[in-house]
Design an enzyme around this catalytic site. Sequence first.
Site, mmCIF file in Angstrom:
data_model
loop_
_atom_site.group_PDB
_atom_site.id
_atom_site.type_symbol
_atom_site.label_atom_id
_atom_site.label_comp_id
_atom_site.label_asym_id
_atom_site.label_seq_id
_atom_site.Cartn_x
_atom_site.Cartn_y
_atom_site.Cartn_z
ATOM 1 N N ARG A 101 0.810 -1.119 0.050
ATOM 2 C CA ARG A 101 -0.025 -0.048 0.017
ATOM 3 C C ARG A 101 1.061 1.488 -0.082
ATOM 4 O O ARG A 101 0.106 2.375 -0.058
ATOM 5 C CB ARG A 101 -1.047 0.026 1.272
ATOM 6 C CG ARG A 101 -2.050 -1.182 1.146
ATOM 7 C CD ARG A 101 -3.218 -0.600 1.854
ATOM 8 N NE ARG A 101 -3.109 -0.413 3.394
ATOM 9 C CZ ARG A 101 -3.929 -0.451 4.339
ATOM 10 N NH1 ARG A 101 -5.128 -0.273 3.756
ATOM 11 N NH2 ARG A 101 -3.502 -0.123 5.374
ATOM 12 N N ASP A 102 2.106 1.062 0.026
ATOM 13 C CA ASP A 102 3.064 2.536 0.203
ATOM 14 C C ASP A 102 4.070 2.182 -0.854
ATOM 15 O O ASP A 102 5.386 2.784 -0.379
ATOM 16 C CB ASP A 102 3.223 2.635 1.597
ATOM 17 C CG ASP A 102 3.538 4.355 1.476
ATOM 18 O OD1 ASP A 102 3.555 5.068 0.634
ATOM 19 O OD2 ASP A 102 4.269 4.510 2.693
#
Length: 176
Positions: A101-102
């Site tokens: 997610r990052d």
Amino acid sequence: AQYARDEDFVDMFLDEARIGSSLDHPNICRFLDYGDVDGQLYITMEWVNGVTLGRAIRRARDHGGLPRSVVCDWLGRMADALHYAHTARNAEGEVMGLVHRDVSPHNIMVGYDGVVKLLDFGIAKAEVQSHHTQAGVVKGKFAYMAPEQCRGLNIDYRIDIFALGVVLYEALTGKS
């Protein structure tokens, strides 16, 4: 210290430690230990002697950019690391359903020895974690997010692939 009393933060911190400790790939920064000393949570990670990919991109802008073959090699290794994370299983043999997610140049370390490592599973999503993000809550850096992630929709491993494509573009062109 102020976060040690925040139950959600502690759950997220311990999830990152458990998830990170279970991953063993040459291009994922290794978690060595985690715990609590006198009420202070800690994570001990492998040291990568180098710079973030973001810093390497910025430094290379004035010198004609990063060599394409090097960028493709580095990001190919990041793709391998993500595939490993996406298909990783826990000690019980269950697929963890891990989504970073990052993925961004800030979470990729480039070692002076040529090793590249994916960092920061702090906001990772896993099907087997104890803390779950509330519906509609968006986590990550907007410049690297897939549209589904920006909208707070259900996400899967494909958002990491999208983000890696954005990182590839930035690394090759020197532009966000």
